[in-house]
Design a protein around this motif. Structure first.
Motif, PDB file in Angstrom:
ATOM      1  N   ALA A 102       0.813  -1.212   0.000  1.00 40.37           N
ATOM      2  CA  ALA A 102       0.000   0.000   0.000  1.00 40.37           C
ATOM      3  C   ALA A 102       0.848   1.266   0.000  1.00 40.37           C
ATOM      4  O   ALA A 102       0.526   2.241  -0.695  1.00 40.37           O
ATOM      5  CB  ALA A 102      -0.949  -0.001   1.202  1.00 40.37           C
ATOM      6  N   VAL A 103       1.937   1.274   0.755  1.00 41.46           N
ATOM      7  CA  VAL A 103       2.714   2.509   0.899  1.00 41.46           C
ATOM      8  C   VAL A 103       3.876   2.593  -0.080  1.00 41.46           C
ATOM      9  O   VAL A 103       4.589   3.608  -0.107  1.00 41.46           O
ATOM     10  CB  VAL A 103       3.254   2.666   2.345  1.00 41.46           C
ATOM     11  N   ALA A 104       4.080   1.565  -0.908  1.00 40.14           N
ATOM     12  CA  ALA A 104       5.225   1.571  -1.829  1.00 40.14           C
ATOM     13  C   ALA A 104       5.264   2.810  -2.725  1.00 40.14           C
ATOM     14  O   ALA A 104       6.328   3.433  -2.881  1.00 40.14           O
ATOM     15  CB  ALA A 104       5.244   0.292  -2.662  1.00 40.14           C
ATOM     16  N   PRO A 105       4.143   3.241  -3.334  1.00 39.22           N
ATOM     17  CA  PRO A 105       4.220   4.448  -4.176  1.00 39.22           C
ATOM     18  C   PRO A 105       4.604   5.703  -3.383  1.00 39.22           C
ATOM     19  O   PRO A 105       5.405   6.519  -3.853  1.00 39.22           O
ATOM     20  CB  PRO A 105       2.799   4.566  -4.741  1.00 39.22           C
ATOM     21  N   ALA A 106       4.042   5.853  -2.187  1.00 37.46           N
ATOM     22  CA  ALA A 106       4.383   7.016  -1.370  1.00 37.46           C
ATOM     23  C   ALA A 106       5.835   6.942  -0.904  1.00 37.46           C
ATOM     24  O   ALA A 106       6.553   7.953  -0.907  1.00 37.46           O
ATOM     25  CB  ALA A 106       3.441   7.108  -0.168  1.00 37.46           C
ATOM     26  N   LEU A 107       6.278   5.755  -0.519  1.00 41.66           N
ATOM     27  CA  LEU A 107       7.663   5.594  -0.086  1.00 41.66           C
ATOM     28  C   LEU A 107       8.625   5.906  -1.224  1.00 41.66           C
ATOM     29  O   LEU A 107       9.662   6.548  -1.019  1.00 41.66           O
ATOM     30  CB  LEU A 107       7.881   4.167   0.424  1.00 41.66           C
ATOM     31  N   GLU A 108       8.273   5.467  -2.425  1.00 37.83           N
ATOM     32  CA  GLU A 108       9.113   5.747  -3.585  1.00 37.83           C
ATOM     33  C   GLU A 108       9.244   7.252  -3.813  1.00 37.83           C
ATOM     34  O   GLU A 108      10.335   7.770  -4.057  1.00 37.83           O
ATOM     35  CB  GLU A 108       8.546   5.077  -4.830  1.00 37.83           C
ATOM     36  N   ALA A 109       8.128   7.965  -3.721  1.00 31.04           N
ATOM     37  CA  ALA A 109       8.136   9.408  -3.988  1.00 31.04           C
ATOM     38  C   ALA A 109       8.859  10.198  -2.897  1.00 31.04           C
ATOM     39  O   ALA A 109       9.476  11.227  -3.177  1.00 31.04           O
ATOM     40  CB  ALA A 109       6.695   9.906  -4.119  1.00 31.04           C
ATOM     41  N   ILE A 110       8.816   9.695  -1.659  1.00 31.11           N
ATOM     42  CA  ILE A 110       9.364  10.460  -0.534  1.00 31.11           C
ATOM     43  C   ILE A 110      10.809  10.092  -0.233  1.00 31.11           C
ATOM     44  O   ILE A 110      11.660  10.965  -0.036  1.00 31.11           O
ATOM     45  CB  ILE A 110       8.497  10.253   0.726  1.00 31.11           C
ATOM     46  N   ALA A 111      11.117   8.789  -0.186  1.00 28.16           N
ATOM     47  CA  ALA A 111      12.394   8.345   0.367  1.00 28.16           C
ATOM     48  C   ALA A 111      13.335   7.679  -0.626  1.00 28.16           C
ATOM     49  O   ALA A 111      14.549   7.672  -0.407  1.00 28.16           O
ATOM     50  CB  ALA A 111      12.134   7.378   1.537  1.00 28.16           C
ATOM     51  N   VAL A 112      12.804   7.104  -1.691  1.00 28.34           N
ATOM     52  CA  VAL A 112      13.666   6.370  -2.626  1.00 28.34           C
ATOM     53  C   VAL A 112      14.448   7.367  -3.480  1.00 28.34           C
ATOM     54  O   VAL A 112      13.874   8.339  -3.983  1.00 28.34           O
ATOM     55  CB  VAL A 112      12.808   5.438  -3.514  1.00 28.34           C
ATOM     56  N   PRO A 113      15.760   7.153  -3.658  1.00 26.93           N
ATOM     57  CA  PRO A 113      16.555   8.070  -4.487  1.00 26.93           C
ATOM     58  C   PRO A 113      15.994   8.212  -5.902  1.00 26.93           C
ATOM     59  O   PRO A 113      15.394   7.273  -6.439  1.00 26.93           O
ATOM     60  CB  PRO A 113      17.939   7.408  -4.507  1.00 26.93           C
ATOM     61  N   ASP A 114      16.204   9.379  -6.492  1.00 25.47           N
ATOM     62  CA  ASP A 114      15.625   9.691  -7.799  1.00 25.47           C
ATOM     63  C   ASP A 114      15.965   8.647  -8.852  1.00 25.47           C
ATOM     64  O   ASP A 114      15.123   8.306  -9.696  1.00 25.47           O
ATOM     65  CB  ASP A 114      16.116  11.066  -8.278  1.00 25.47           C
ATOM     66  N   ALA A 115      17.191   8.144  -8.835  1.00 22.38           N
ATOM     67  CA  ALA A 115      17.634   7.228  -9.881  1.00 22.38           C
ATOM     68  C   ALA A 115      16.855   5.916  -9.893  1.00 22.38           C
ATOM     69  O   ALA A 115      16.860   5.202 -10.903  1.00 22.38           O
ATOM     70  CB  ALA A 115      19.125   6.935  -9.718  1.00 22.38           C
TER      71      ALA A 115
END
Length: 476
Positions: free
Chosen positions: A300-313
């Motif tokens: 459920a939170v993977a998209p939000a985690l990607e946008a907030i915490a995952v590096p741009d690359a």
């Protein structure tokens, strides 16, 4: 409480560490780091895991005083293994002029495996003696060293092998700094007793090691396959999703296993084998009650985690690979922390090997069939298929036949229904702006699931909390 605190600290630090290393190293070098780390974990599993498992099964506060040869054999076996790994690392370094970077990664993997093995051994001794404060101290020391050493090394060198060495060193130093607290009183005993203990350890632990080694080699081979098909950068994308998901489930499962399996061992030791089996059955429900909603929450939170915490690359790849790998990571966690203990408490561990081999075959066939039409995504899906197949085989062996385990099916059904209700509740907020979606999913999902668990006492979690922190009030 000390074990719970250690779990929270470890979970937060591990998540932050993975994201920071991915940011500093970049996709390609993070892919190399992930491959090397997978090799270190495989070495640790092959060489040290049977000893760690033997410590959790055969060592205890009673054994510490009454059967000192158990600890003596464990210590000697660890020392011999470390000497062998040091030799392997030196041989790998000697081959560097011929093969280059792979030799450095191999040497770093051997060195990292030494640190990982010693830290796991120290943690297992604390776990077997139910010394929560000592375990917390060990975890705090390790994390205080790991984050600055690994991130600092990555920042200074941008070298995957150097970062692996820093990680191994941090765990080695943590075990070294608290070594006196783990010391046993010197008690004379016959060397023959140590040989008996070694035979017992090998018969119990080696089948588990063989199965776990298969489960370590599957992701290792898949990462190499992804690198071969699409390059090290793609292997980095694949590895970040696998590592974060694996850390989440591994940390939750390990925290549960720290307490639950030792409680089952204590029950078997003090009240007989049947009491141990009954405790393992209750443990299955507790593990599922925490692992299954965690898997739904990660999705459920993977998209939000990607946008907030995952590096741009890595953005655009993280959610994709997480969705493909998540079923397999869930299956692996359930095997390690819910199904494997059934066979461990019985000291009949050969079925774990059969399940692992089935999973490896399914993974291989799936990768060959799916890599052509789907590329790296097909390899990720094949990994999940392999882990799910292994889980089903192991569940069939545990829950069918004359010696089948009697599970609390009401609790298991309650977990599934509560997780489904939680997932349905958070679907409407999953697509919000990431900074709103992440807290909304956590609060709403946690609230719905927690309320259902509390109201219906799923897996007896309410009863456990009330027994530990307050007086239980009978339901009307």
């Amino acid at each position: 409480m000390a074990v719970i605190a250690a779990f929270v600290v470890n979970a937060v630090i591990n998540l932050a560490l993975g994201l920071l290393l991915a940011q500093v190293l970049g996709p390609a070098d993070f892919g190399r780091f992930a491959l090397g780390t997978a090799g270190a974990v495989a070495l640790n599993t092959l060489l040290f895991e049977w000893l760690r498992l033997s410590a959790t099964r055969f060592y205890s506060e009673r054994v510490r005083q009454a059967e000192p040869w158990i600890r003596g054999m464990l210590d000697r076996a660890y020392l011999a293994t470390i000497v062998g790994l040091v030799g392997a690392a030196l041989l790998a370094l000697a081959g560097r002029p011929l093969v280059g970077d792979p030799a450095m990664l191999t040497a770093a993997a051997a060195a990292a495996a030494i640190g990982l093995g010693l830290f796991d051994y120290a943690a297992a001794l604390a776990r077997a003696r139910f010394v929560g404060g000592l375990y917390l101290r060990l975890v705090l020391v390790k994390n205080a060293l790991t984050l600055p050493l690994m991130v600092g090394t990555a920042w200074a060198t941008r070298d995957a092998a150097a970062v692996m060495l820093a990680g191994g060193l941090s765990q080695f130093l943590a075990a070294l700094l608290v070594r006196r607290a783990f010391a046993d009183p010197p008690i004379a005993h016959a060397p023959a007793r140590r040989r008996e203990a070694l035979t017992r350890f090998m018969g119990y632990g080696l089948p588990i090691v063989a199965a776990n080694l298969v489960y370590q080699l599957m992701p290792f081979a898949n990462r190499w396959a992804v690198a071969a098909v699409a390059g090290f950068a793609e292997a980095g994308y694949f590895s970040l999703s696998a590592d974060i998901g694996g850390r989440i489930f591994g940390t939750i499962g390990a925290a549960l296993d720290l307490l639950l399996f030792q409680i089952a061992v204590l029950a078997a030791e003090t009240r007989g084998h049947q009491a141990g089996e009954e405790q393992v059955a209750r443990n299955v429900a507790v593990v599922l009650a925490l692992i299954l909603p965690s898997a739904a929450g990660v999705w459920a939170v993977a998209p939000a985690l990607e946008a907030i915490a995952v590096p741009d690359a890595y953005r655009g790849h993280f959610v994709h690979y997480t969705g493909l790998l998540l079923p397999g990571l869930l299956a692996l966690a359930l095997m390690n922390f819910a199904l494997n203990p059934i066979f461990q408490i019985r000291r009949r561990t050969l079925p774990l090997v059969a399940a692992g081999l089935v999973g490896a075959v399914v993974n291989l066939v799936g990768a060959v069939a799916l890599a052509g039409p789907f590329g790296p995504s097909g390899i990720a899906a094949a990994q999940s298929l392999g882990f799910v197949a292994a889980m089903l085989v192991l569940a069939g062996r545990a829950l069918a036949g004359r010696d089948r385990l009697s599970l609390p099916w009401r609790d298991l059904a309650g977990v599934a229904l509560a997780t489904a209700a939680m997932t349905a509740a958070i679907l409407p907020v999953r697509g919000l702006d990431p900074w709103l979606a992440l807290p909304a999913c956590l609060a709403l999902g946690g609230g719905v699931y927690g309320a259902l668990v509390w109201c219906f006492d799923i897996a007896e979690l309410r009863s456990t909390v009330l027994a530990r922190f307050g007086r239980a009030v009978p339901a009307e």
